[in-house]
Motif scaffolding. Structure first.
Motif, PDB file in Angstrom:
ATOM      1  N   ILE A   1       0.878  -1.246  -0.112  1.00 60.79           N
ATOM      2  CA  ILE A   1       0.175   0.164   0.119  1.00 60.79           C
ATOM      3  C   ILE A   1       0.941   1.406  -0.156  1.00 60.79           C
ATOM      4  O   ILE A   1       0.783   2.161  -0.852  1.00 60.79           O
ATOM      5  CB  ILE A   1      -0.920   0.045   1.277  1.00 60.79           C
ATOM      6  N   TYR A   2       1.896   1.393   0.834  1.00 60.53           N
ATOM      7  CA  TYR A   2       2.665   2.366   0.707  1.00 60.53           C
ATOM      8  C   TYR A   2       3.492   2.521  -0.516  1.00 60.53           C
ATOM      9  O   TYR A   2       3.832   3.872  -0.825  1.00 60.53           O
ATOM     10  CB  TYR A   2       3.811   2.273   1.982  1.00 60.53           C
ATOM     11  N   VAL A   3       3.874   1.650  -0.994  1.00 53.70           N
ATOM     12  CA  VAL A   3       4.591   1.639  -2.334  1.00 53.70           C
ATOM     13  C   VAL A   3       3.622   2.084  -3.360  1.00 53.70           C
ATOM     14  O   VAL A   3       4.029   3.181  -4.116  1.00 53.70           O
ATOM     15  CB  VAL A   3       5.104   0.158  -2.833  1.00 53.70           C
TER      16      VAL A   3
ATOM     17  N   TRP B   1      -8.767   0.420  -3.923  1.00 55.12           N
ATOM     18  CA  TRP B   1      -8.765  -0.687  -4.768  1.00 55.12           C
ATOM     19  C   TRP B   1      -7.713  -1.896  -4.190  1.00 55.12           C
ATOM     20  O   TRP B   1      -8.165  -3.026  -4.400  1.00 55.12           O
ATOM     21  CB  TRP B   1      -8.160  -0.101  -6.211  1.00 55.12           C
ATOM     22  N   ALA B   2      -6.738  -1.547  -3.613  1.00 50.93           N
ATOM     23  CA  ALA B   2      -5.629  -2.327  -3.187  1.00 50.93           C
ATOM     24  C   ALA B   2      -5.941  -3.198  -1.904  1.00 50.93           C
ATOM     25  O   ALA B   2      -5.576  -4.209  -1.720  1.00 50.93           O
ATOM     26  CB  ALA B   2      -4.495  -1.813  -3.301  1.00 50.93           C
ATOM     27  N   SER B   3      -6.794  -2.418  -0.864  1.00 46.98           N
ATOM     28  CA  SER B   3      -7.063  -2.994   0.374  1.00 46.98           C
ATOM     29  C   SER B   3      -8.140  -3.784   0.089  1.00 46.98           C
ATOM     30  O   SER B   3      -9.120  -3.578  -0.406  1.00 46.98           O
ATOM     31  CB  SER B   3      -7.499  -1.718   1.317  1.00 46.98           C
ATOM     32  N   ASN B   4      -8.028  -4.866   0.630  1.00 47.63           N
ATOM     33  CA  ASN B   4      -9.089  -6.241   0.396  1.00 47.63           C
ATOM     34  C   ASN B   4      -8.963  -6.696  -1.076  1.00 47.63           C
ATOM     35  O   ASN B   4     -10.181  -7.004  -1.461  1.00 47.63           O
ATOM     36  CB  ASN B   4     -10.463  -5.681   0.820  1.00 47.63           C
ATOM     37  N   GLY B   5      -8.103  -6.298  -1.745  1.00 45.73           N
ATOM     38  CA  GLY B   5      -7.975  -6.551  -3.072  1.00 45.73           C
ATOM     39  C   GLY B   5      -7.821  -8.084  -3.228  1.00 45.73           C
ATOM     40  O   GLY B   5      -7.509  -8.917  -2.100  1.00 45.73           O
ATOM     41  N   ASN B   6      -7.807  -8.561  -4.540  1.00 45.00           N
ATOM     42  CA  ASN B   6      -7.644 -10.124  -4.849  1.00 45.00           C
ATOM     43  C   ASN B   6      -6.123 -10.480  -4.523  1.00 45.00           C
ATOM     44  O   ASN B   6      -5.731 -11.254  -5.706  1.00 45.00           O
ATOM     45  CB  ASN B   6      -8.253 -10.249  -6.212  1.00 45.00           C
TER      46      ASN B   6
ATOM     47  N   ARG C   1      -9.032  -4.961  -6.470  1.00 48.94           N
ATOM     48  CA  ARG C   1     -10.428  -5.402  -6.443  1.00 48.94           C
ATOM     49  C   ARG C   1     -10.739  -5.696  -7.909  1.00 48.94           C
ATOM     50  O   ARG C   1     -10.197  -4.989  -8.865  1.00 48.94           O
ATOM     51  CB  ARG C   1     -11.564  -4.481  -5.672  1.00 48.94           C
ATOM     52  N   GLY C   2     -11.351  -6.832  -8.349  1.00 50.36           N
ATOM     53  CA  GLY C   2     -11.652  -7.193  -9.655  1.00 50.36           C
ATOM     54  C   GLY C   2     -12.474  -5.846 -10.308  1.00 50.36           C
ATOM     55  O   GLY C   2     -12.389  -5.917 -11.404  1.00 50.36           O
ATOM     56  N   GLU C   3     -13.231  -4.968  -9.731  1.00 57.88           N
ATOM     57  CA  GLU C   3     -13.973  -4.168 -10.510  1.00 57.88           C
ATOM     58  C   GLU C   3     -13.360  -2.801 -10.716  1.00 57.88           C
ATOM     59  O   GLU C   3     -13.481  -1.892 -11.453  1.00 57.88           O
ATOM     60  CB  GLU C   3     -15.209  -3.832  -9.676  1.00 57.88           C
TER      61      GLU C   3
END
Length: 316
Positions: free
Chosen positions: A145-147, A165-170, A275-277
């Protein structure tokens, strides 16, 4: 350039605007030039890395019958065990000389996901395997996340553009075992030349060398981080999103010299997926008359499905 650049996350987290900008410039430039960095002062402790490798080796030492009981049909290899030779690089027919495991996202209660992730597969024989794997997953996700925040600034976006988008992402944590090589590989490599599918990949130090990265001039160089550094590279999703501004560099894991064939190799990459969306439509900040839009609009989920078919994990 004969090795990948090294950057220090402590600069970004320092609270000093000049040091923060230094990190942004260094990682952004490296990702434009070669697509790889080694990163120090991440959130993984030495103790956690050591514990994870211990658990991973215990798992791959289980019998073939036991391991295969954790190979779940119908998931496209997204959870559990994936047996030797099943995955191949895009465009290659020879299977890679590896077996691996996948830990996946366990969303927070407030995630509000539009897609449902399959549950993680629990290894009954090893009581600490899943707990240790997910602890490392969280620390790598936090680092990633920091990168991505630094890259958002570099691109000209709001610093927190990627957070949702990246938090709780796939995302996927993939412990890999490259067993000893017992016969001439006949065109197969431990991991054939490929680009990663995702936004960024975070790789903790492998047990032996072998990772090579292709420079802009087509030469292969060894990626050799310091012992406490992560190797972090751009994936195809981020290259597509930034309209080729940031480079998803081709890389491979080469077979060792014949006298080292008896040595196994272990490595543990974390593939950071959104996340996929999430739309991967080329960002306006990365389009101009010198670099017109290079890609059709697509979501991360659609792109992932395409690529899993291409590398043999999902059958058409």
């Amino acid at each position: 350039m004969n090795n990948i650049p090294s950057v220090d996350l402590a600069d970004f987290l320092s609270g000093d605007p000049k040091r923060k900008q230094k990190f942004v410039d260094e990682i952004g430039t490296a990702y434009e030039e070669i697509g790889f960095v080694s990163l120090k002062n991440h959130f993984l402790s030495d103790e956690l890395v050591e514990e994870l490798y211990k658990e991973v080796k215990l798992f791959f030492d289980l019998s073939e019958e036991t391991k295969r009981s954790y190979e779940i049909e119908g998931l496209g290899g997204q959870r559990g065990y994936i047996s030797f030779g099943k995955e191949h690089a895009k465009g290659k027919k020879e299977g890679d000389l590896k077996e691996f495991w996948h830990f996946g996202q366990e969303p927070t209660a407030d995630a509000n996901l539009k897609e449902e992730y399959p549950p993680n597969v629990i290894v009954e024989e090893l009581k600490d395997f899943n707990h240790t794997g997910m602890e490392a997953y969280r620390m790598l996700e936090k680092t990633g996340i920091y990168v991505l925040r630094a890259l958002a600034i570099y691109i000209g976006l709001d610093e927190h553009y990627f957070d949702h988008w990246a938090s709780n992402g796939n995302s996927i944590l993939r412990p890999i075992h490259y067993p000893p090589i017992t016969e001439e590989p006949k065109g197969a490599e431990r991991a054939g030349a490929h680009g990663d599918i995702n936004l960024i990949t975070l790789l903790m130090g492998a047990s032996t060398g072998g990772l090579q990265v292709m420079r802009k001039d087509g030469e292969w160089i060894d990626a050799i981080p310091e012992e406490d550094e992560l190797v972090i590279n751009v994936g195809d999703m981020l290259e597509r999103l930034t309209n080729n501004k940031l480079r998803s560099t081709i890389h491979k894991v080469v077979n060792p010299p014949k006298e080292q064939w008896s040595n196994p190799r272990y490595s543990i990459p974390f593939f950071m997926h959104p996340r996929g969306e999430m739309p991967l439509n080329c960002l306006e900040e990365c389009i101009d008359e010198n670099n017109p839009k290079q890609y059709e609009d697509i979501t991360a989920g659609e792109f992932l499905h395409q690529r899993l078919v291409e590398i043999g994990l999902i059958k058409k």
